[in-house]
Enzyme design. Structure first.
Site, short mmCIF file in Angstrom:
data_model
loop_
_atom_site.label_atom_id
_atom_site.label_comp_id
_atom_site.label_asym_id
_atom_site.label_seq_id
_atom_site.Cartn_x
_atom_site.Cartn_y
_atom_site.Cartn_z
N PHE A 130 -3.62 -4.79 -1.14
CA PHE A 130 -3.46 -5.13 -2.55
C PHE A 130 -4.84 -5.52 -3.10
O PHE A 130 -5.56 -6.31 -2.49
CB PHE A 130 -2.48 -6.30 -2.68
CG PHE A 130 -2.05 -6.57 -4.08
CD1 PHE A 130 -1.06 -5.81 -4.67
CD2 PHE A 130 -2.64 -7.59 -4.82
CE1 PHE A 130 -0.66 -6.06 -5.99
CE2 PHE A 130 -2.24 -7.85 -6.12
CZ PHE A 130 -1.24 -7.08 -6.70
N ASP A 201 -1.17 -11.89 4.69
CA ASP A 201 -0.62 -12.05 3.35
C ASP A 201 0.85 -11.64 3.41
O ASP A 201 1.18 -10.49 3.72
CB ASP A 201 -1.39 -11.17 2.36
CG ASP A 201 -0.98 -11.43 0.91
OD1 ASP A 201 0.18 -11.83 0.70
OD2 ASP A 201 -1.80 -11.23 0.00
N TYR A 226 6.88 -15.79 -6.37
CA TYR A 226 7.67 -15.18 -7.46
C TYR A 226 8.31 -13.85 -7.09
O TYR A 226 8.98 -13.24 -7.91
CB TYR A 226 6.84 -15.02 -8.73
CG TYR A 226 5.50 -14.32 -8.58
CD1 TYR A 226 5.43 -12.95 -8.51
CD2 TYR A 226 4.32 -15.06 -8.51
CE1 TYR A 226 4.20 -12.32 -8.37
CE2 TYR A 226 3.09 -14.44 -8.37
CZ TYR A 226 3.04 -13.06 -8.29
OH TYR A 226 1.83 -12.43 -8.14
N LYS A 227 8.10 -13.38 -5.86
CA LYS A 227 8.69 -12.09 -5.46
C LYS A 227 10.06 -12.36 -4.81
O LYS A 227 10.96 -12.81 -5.49
CB LYS A 227 7.70 -11.34 -4.57
CG LYS A 227 6.46 -10.94 -5.38
CD LYS A 227 5.35 -10.34 -4.56
CE LYS A 227 4.18 -9.96 -5.47
NZ LYS A 227 2.94 -9.70 -4.73
N ARG A 375 8.14 2.62 -7.16
CA ARG A 375 8.42 1.62 -6.14
C ARG A 375 9.76 0.93 -6.42
O ARG A 375 10.01 0.49 -7.54
CB ARG A 375 7.30 0.58 -6.11
CG ARG A 375 7.46 -0.44 -5.01
CD ARG A 375 6.27 -1.36 -4.92
NE ARG A 375 6.27 -2.32 -6.01
CZ ARG A 375 5.48 -3.40 -6.05
NH1 ARG A 375 4.62 -3.61 -5.08
NH2 ARG A 375 5.53 -4.23 -7.06
#
Ligand SMILES: *Cc1c(COP(=O)(O)O)cnc(C)c1O
Length: 416
Positions: A130, A201, A226-227, A375
């Site tokens: 990322f 991560d 927040y995921k 995605r």
């Protein structure tokens, strides 16, 4: 695996009837007419978070005012939530703390790791990591005077990129774009055999796939609130520092909340003895209160059940989409092998952006990742098998009828 998959909508609905996680769906607010396959970007609202935030705002902030730092336990929130996250991630109490963003926590962990390996000058990471992870490493290298190298390798070539010059291996456990999952224990072992440290991560892992930080002997980790943890937009992230490294963990964002005695107001920084030294400034109380609700739900769901359903949902989606859409140019980029897959399915297509816009217009929300990825995230706590069935068939229809090829679906906003 595939032979056990439902082959009709009715068979999918039957799986929902017997789903041991089915009751979790009622814990979330899910808007009418939406099939939400984007919980890996922003998890939905836990109903408890709505209630809890109203109470924190009215009673703790409104009436309690500054007294609430002690009376309502605000000051302990980062550790309290950290200890809960530790249970989810195979860590011990006192090894995880909640706060700041993933980017900032990565900076702290990376800086601390380089300090622990002063004779080594290489950070190894994945080329397709990322971007913020790579940017933070680049920024730190610049700050340190440029004497370090960020060595990027393909996912399959990480092991070969680690050597006697490597200070730290910084990887995202589940790749944000492909959904491919690294073997945390294997890579950690390889890194440590070379004398390097690891930073994992867990942005696309926490709450979605089994994670055993202690079992893998991981050194450091960071992750996102927040995921799949459903902590709310911009929720605080977390950082893990293995117990064995805590006494030597020195991070440069030496804010007062990481001080041994923040309220002694001493002129010199002295790090707190444990995980608190990973903190920086004042905790964001409202955001932490919301995050805790999401974490509490995640802790109630047995991870083995979450993983089993996640694999069944992703298998079902692949099985329904591929035969219908391959002829329209859709190509699977997520590994087919279950043990190498996170909780998402990604397809590449040259017109991925307008296709996703057309899907969203039909109520199927996933996301587009540049340059060409569609995605889809599968969160087992609120997704049903019928949702996956319907989403696959709507996607096939959008491709078949080319409804995506309308001007309005080609317009891009600031966030894509
Ligand atoms: C989502 C995500 C982030 C987000 O970082 P922020 O600091 O919260 O913006 C970082 N790393 C990975 C791998 C991610 O998937």
């Amino acid at each position: 695996m595939q032979s056990h998959l439902p082959d009709s909508r009715a068979a999918a609905a039957a799986l929902d009837t017997h789903d041991p996680l089915a009751a979790f769906r009622a814990r979330f607010y899910l808007p009418e007419g939406v099939i939400y396959l984007d919980g890996n970007s922003l998890g939905p609202l836990p109903l408890e978070a709505q209630r809890r935030l109203a109470q924190v705002i009215a009673a703790e902030w409104g009436d309690g005012l500054i007294r609430s730092w002690n009376a309502a336990g605000w000051i302990a929130l980062p550790q309290r939530i950290g200890d809960k996250l530790a249970r989810l991630l195979g860590a011990q109490p006192g090894e995880v703390v909640a706060g700041d963003s993933t980017s900032i926590n990565l900076f702290k962990a990376l800086a601390a790791a380089l300090t622990l390996r002063p004779d080594r000058r290489v950070i190894v990471s994945e080329r397709d990591n990322f971007p913020t992870d790579l940017y933070m490493a680049q920024g730190l290298i610049e700050l340190l005077g440029g004497g370090y190298t960020l060595r990027l390798a393909a996912a399959d070539e990480i092991a070969d990129a680690i050597g006697a010059d490597t200070a730290v291996v910084m990887l995202t456990h589940v790749n944000y774009r492909t959904g491919r999952m690294h073997d945390m224990a294997e890579v950690t072992q390889r890194a440590q055999a070379c004398g390097a440290l690891t930073i994992w991560d867990l942005a696309h892992s926490a709450g979605a796939v089994p994670v055993d930080l202690n079992g893998a002997q991981a050194d450091f980790a960071v992750g996102c609130g927040y995921k799949y943890l459903n902590g709310g937009p911009g929720a605080p992230a977390f950082i893990f520092v293995a117990q064995r490294h805590q006494a030597d963990f020195r991070q440069p964002l030496a804010g007062w909340m990481g001080h041994a005695h923040p309220f002694a107001f001493e002129p010199d920084y002295r790090p707190a003895p444990g995980i608190a030294r990973a903190l920086c400034g004042t905790p964001p109380v409202l955001s932490l209160a919301a995050l805790e609700c999401g974490v509490d739900i995640a802790l109630e769901a047995p991870m083995a059940m979450v993983r089993a359903k996640s694999l069944a949902l992703t298998d079902l989606f692949i099985a329904q989409v591929e035969p219908r859409c391959a002829a329209h140019g859709l190509r699977l980029v997520t590994p087919r092998e279950p043990d190498r897959r996170g909780s998402q399915v990604c397809f590449a297509h040259p017109d991925a952006f307008p296709i996703m816009q057309a899907l969203i217009a039909r109520g199927v929300i996933g996301d587009f990742r540049a340059p060409d990825i569609l995605r889809f995230g599968f969160a087992p706590l609120y997704l049903r098998y019928v949702d996956v069935w319907d989403a696959a068939h709507i996607l096939a229809e959008v491709l078949e009828l080319r409804t995506w090829d309308r001007p309005e679906f080609h317009r891009r906003g600031r966030v894509t």
